[in-house]
Design a protein around this motif. Sequence first.
Motif, PDB file in Angstrom:
ATOM      1  N   LYS A 126       0.807  -1.228   0.000  1.00 33.76           N
ATOM      2  CA  LYS A 126       0.000   0.000   0.000  1.00 33.76           C
ATOM      3  C   LYS A 126       0.835   1.270   0.000  1.00 33.76           C
ATOM      4  CE  LYS A 126      -4.218   1.621   2.261  1.00 33.76           C
ATOM      5  NZ  LYS A 126      -5.182   1.355   3.361  1.00 33.76           N
ATOM      6  N   TYR A 127       2.020   1.221   0.668  1.00 34.01           N
ATOM      7  CA  TYR A 127       2.835   2.423   0.814  1.00 34.01           C
ATOM      8  C   TYR A 127       4.211   2.235   0.163  1.00 34.01           C
ATOM      9  CZ  TYR A 127      -0.809   2.874   4.326  1.00 34.01           C
ATOM     10  OH  TYR A 127      -2.023   2.896   4.964  1.00 34.01           O
ATOM     11  N   LYS A 128       4.706   3.293  -0.442  1.00 31.42           N
ATOM     12  CA  LYS A 128       5.970   3.228  -1.181  1.00 31.42           C
ATOM     13  C   LYS A 128       7.186   3.520  -0.305  1.00 31.42           C
ATOM     14  CE  LYS A 128       4.142   2.324  -5.199  1.00 31.42           C
ATOM     15  NZ  LYS A 128       4.340   0.989  -5.818  1.00 31.42           N
ATOM     16  N   LYS A 129       6.978   4.269   0.789  1.00 34.67           N
ATOM     17  CA  LYS A 129       8.078   4.577   1.703  1.00 34.67           C
ATOM     18  C   LYS A 129       7.545   4.717   3.122  1.00 34.67           C
ATOM     19  CE  LYS A 129       8.187   9.478   0.299  1.00 34.67           C
ATOM     20  NZ  LYS A 129       7.189   9.432  -0.789  1.00 34.67           N
ATOM     21  N   VAL A 130       8.468   4.642   4.095  1.00 38.68           N
ATOM     22  CA  VAL A 130       8.077   4.661   5.498  1.00 38.68           C
ATOM     23  C   VAL A 130       7.297   5.930   5.846  1.00 38.68           C
ATOM     24  CG1 VAL A 130       8.987   4.821   7.858  1.00 38.68           C
ATOM     25  CG2 VAL A 130       9.927   3.137   6.278  1.00 38.68           C
ATOM     26  N   SER A 131       7.718   7.044   5.285  1.00 39.48           N
ATOM     27  CA  SER A 131       7.053   8.325   5.602  1.00 39.48           C
ATOM     28  C   SER A 131       5.606   8.378   5.119  1.00 39.48           C
ATOM     29  CB  SER A 131       7.850   9.492   5.015  1.00 39.48           C
ATOM     30  OG  SER A 131       7.954   9.366   3.605  1.00 39.48           O
ATOM     31  N   ASP A 132       5.208   7.446   4.247  1.00 37.52           N
ATOM     32  CA  ASP A 132       3.827   7.401   3.754  1.00 37.52           C
ATOM     33  C   ASP A 132       2.878   6.716   4.740  1.00 37.52           C
ATOM     34  OD1 ASP A 132       4.582   8.608   1.387  1.00 37.52           O
ATOM     35  OD2 ASP A 132       4.764   6.720   0.271  1.00 37.52           O
ATOM     36  N   ILE A 133       3.434   5.978   5.695  1.00 38.38           N
ATOM     37  CA  ILE A 133       2.599   5.193   6.614  1.00 38.38           C
ATOM     38  C   ILE A 133       1.828   6.133   7.550  1.00 38.38           C
ATOM     39  CG2 ILE A 133       2.596   3.467   8.460  1.00 38.38           C
ATOM     40  CD1 ILE A 133       5.195   2.344   7.230  1.00 38.38           C
ATOM     41  N   PRO A 134       0.500   6.101   7.504  1.00 42.10           N
ATOM     42  CA  PRO A 134      -0.289   7.041   8.318  1.00 42.10           C
ATOM     43  C   PRO A 134      -0.435   6.584   9.770  1.00 42.10           C
ATOM     44  CG  PRO A 134      -1.747   5.686   6.992  1.00 42.10           C
ATOM     45  CD  PRO A 134      -0.353   5.297   6.600  1.00 42.10           C
ATOM     46  N   ASP A 135      -0.801   7.502  10.635  1.00 39.90           N
ATOM     47  CA  ASP A 135      -1.052   7.176  12.036  1.00 39.90           C
ATOM     48  C   ASP A 135      -2.156   6.122  12.141  1.00 39.90           C
ATOM     49  OD1 ASP A 135       0.795   9.106  12.534  1.00 39.90           O
ATOM     50  OD2 ASP A 135      -0.567  10.510  13.529  1.00 39.90           O
ATOM     51  N   GLY A 136      -1.991   5.233  13.125  1.00 34.46           N
ATOM     52  CA  GLY A 136      -3.008   4.222  13.377  1.00 34.46           C
ATOM     53  C   GLY A 136      -2.916   2.986  12.502  1.00 34.46           C
ATOM     54  N   THR A 137      -1.875   2.899  11.678  1.00 37.46           N
ATOM     55  CA  THR A 137      -1.718   1.752  10.773  1.00 37.46           C
ATOM     56  C   THR A 137      -1.421   0.467  11.552  1.00 37.46           C
ATOM     57  OG1 THR A 137      -0.918   3.141   8.971  1.00 37.46           O
ATOM     58  CG2 THR A 137      -0.334   0.811   8.860  1.00 37.46           C
ATOM     59  N   THR A 138      -1.973  -0.639  11.082  1.00 34.78           N
ATOM     60  CA  THR A 138      -1.682  -1.949  11.667  1.00 34.78           C
ATOM     61  C   THR A 138      -0.398  -2.495  11.054  1.00 34.78           C
ATOM     62  OG1 THR A 138      -4.014  -2.455  12.080  1.00 34.78           O
ATOM     63  CG2 THR A 138      -2.492  -4.327  11.955  1.00 34.78           C
ATOM     64  N   VAL A 139       0.499  -2.936  11.927  1.00 32.72           N
ATOM     65  CA  VAL A 139       1.790  -3.487  11.495  1.00 32.72           C
ATOM     66  C   VAL A 139       1.900  -4.921  12.017  1.00 32.72           C
ATOM     67  CG1 VAL A 139       4.300  -3.242  11.628  1.00 32.72           C
ATOM     68  CG2 VAL A 139       2.847  -1.198  11.561  1.00 32.72           C
ATOM     69  N   ALA A 140       2.154  -5.853  11.126  1.00 31.50           N
ATOM     70  CA  ALA A 140       2.295  -7.262  11.526  1.00 31.50           C
ATOM     71  C   ALA A 140       3.749  -7.556  11.857  1.00 31.50           C
ATOM     72  CB  ALA A 140       1.816  -8.175  10.397  1.00 31.50           C
ATOM     73  N   ILE A 141       3.965  -8.123  13.056  1.00 31.63           N
ATOM     74  CA  ILE A 141       5.315  -8.492  13.497  1.00 31.63           C
ATOM     75  C   ILE A 141       5.315  -9.936  14.001  1.00 31.63           C
ATOM     76  CG2 ILE A 141       5.927  -6.119  14.080  1.00 31.63           C
ATOM     77  CD1 ILE A 141       5.482  -6.803  17.022  1.00 31.63           C
ATOM     78  N   ALA A 142       6.503 -10.503  14.107  1.00 25.54           N
ATOM     79  CA  ALA A 142       6.650 -11.915  14.503  1.00 25.54           C
ATOM     80  C   ALA A 142       6.177 -12.159  15.930  1.00 25.54           C
ATOM     81  CB  ALA A 142       8.110 -12.332  14.367  1.00 25.54           C
ATOM     82  N   ASN A 143       5.661 -13.372  16.166  1.00 25.30           N
ATOM     83  CA  ASN A 143       5.165 -13.709  17.497  1.00 25.30           C
ATOM     84  C   ASN A 143       6.133 -14.548  18.329  1.00 25.30           C
ATOM     85  OD1 ASN A 143       5.043 -16.184  16.244  1.00 25.30           O
ATOM     86  ND2 ASN A 143       2.859 -16.520  16.570  1.00 25.30           N
ATOM     87  N   ASN A 144       7.409 -14.671  17.875  1.00 27.75           N
ATOM     88  CA  ASN A 144       8.383 -15.398  18.695  1.00 27.75           C
ATOM     89  C   ASN A 144       9.416 -14.419  19.240  1.00 27.75           C
ATOM     90  OD1 ASN A 144      11.009 -15.542  16.986  1.00 27.75           O
ATOM     91  ND2 ASN A 144       9.414 -16.160  15.546  1.00 27.75           N
ATOM     92  N   PRO A 145       9.924 -14.641  20.468  1.00 29.46           N
ATOM     93  CA  PRO A 145      10.725 -13.643  21.190  1.00 29.46           C
ATOM     94  C   PRO A 145      11.871 -13.001  20.410  1.00 29.46           C
ATOM     95  CG  PRO A 145      10.204 -15.470  22.633  1.00 29.46           C
ATOM     96  CD  PRO A 145       9.722 -15.861  21.271  1.00 29.46           C
ATOM     97  N   ALA A 146      12.766 -13.816  19.820  1.00 29.22           N
ATOM     98  CA  ALA A 146      13.944 -13.251  19.152  1.00 29.22           C
ATOM     99  C   ALA A 146      13.548 -12.370  17.980  1.00 29.22           C
ATOM    100  CB  ALA A 146      14.875 -14.365  18.688  1.00 29.22           C
ATOM    101  N   ASN A 147      12.563 -12.810  17.198  1.00 29.32           N
ATOM    102  CA  ASN A 147      12.173 -12.039  16.021  1.00 29.32           C
ATOM    103  C   ASN A 147      11.252 -10.870  16.351  1.00 29.32           C
ATOM    104  OD1 ASN A 147      13.749 -13.516  14.244  1.00 29.32           O
ATOM    105  ND2 ASN A 147      12.137 -15.013  13.850  1.00 29.32           N
TER     106      ASN A 147
END
Length: 285
Positions: A126-147
């Motif tokens: 959806k976004y071309k660069k980090v600065s395009d990411i709007p407030d309130g966006t959902t970000v998916a991250i890993a569910n295991n401790p190290a990652n």
Amino acid sequence: MRSVKRIGYLVVALLVVIGIGFGIHSLTGGTASGSKTIVVGSQGSDYDIWQHIAKTSQAKKLGLKISVKQIADGVQLNKATTDGTVDVNAFQSWSYLQAYNKENKSGQLRALGTTYLEPLGIYSNKYKKVSDIPDGTTVAIANNPANTSRDLLLLQSAGLIKLKAGFNALSDTGDIASNPHHLKFKLIDDTTGPRVLKSVPVVLISNTVALEGHLNVLKDSIFHEKVNDSTKDNINVLATVKKEENNSQYKKLVKLYHEPAIQKYIKNQYDGTKVEVDKPLSYLK
């Protein structure tokens, strides 16, 4: 007659000694420790790389016989190293190794040397660069401790969040000091990143998983890790059991990995996404 018997006894004794010596030689595969086949445990693209390495002339020149065993789960791969099913494993980052050792006091592993940094990337359809990411966006991250901790560190590097002092390999979203963009975090199985990218606007994906999803971190991510002090915990290592950390034959595997011909193969095969890191272990500590 007594002399003849004595000579007979001496001959028998000599044959026994020779026989024992021959048996020991056979059991050990010869007097040179280098004749032992080293079992390297790995997974994913690293498994493919070590299968290639095992067949190279460079391995032969170093006197290394290598057998490669695939174990898909990282914890099980480390446990297989602890119990001797494999001698050396090739799959994990320095931070993953530290987290594993912290959770497994009776099965401590040690790094033999560094191999590469496989950059973690921030991806978005959806976004071309980090600065395009709007407030309130959902970000998916890993569910295991190290990652999880690695993902959060990359988001900090990208200027999206700020982490608490003392943040470490076992830290999580509870250790975010500031979230000025009010990002919402969705914890996912980190092997599903490319699929999740279809439904979540921003997803952090490790390069191993990205490659399997036909993504190139250097070309397709909107932000990714670089080799510097902030990412040294994410450098991959070869690991073995504590008692073998100074094994000279195992150490040769590190040298073998960094042979120019092998590096050329890896670069061509993976489009430069496995960034070589040939540093002393002291660099990681």
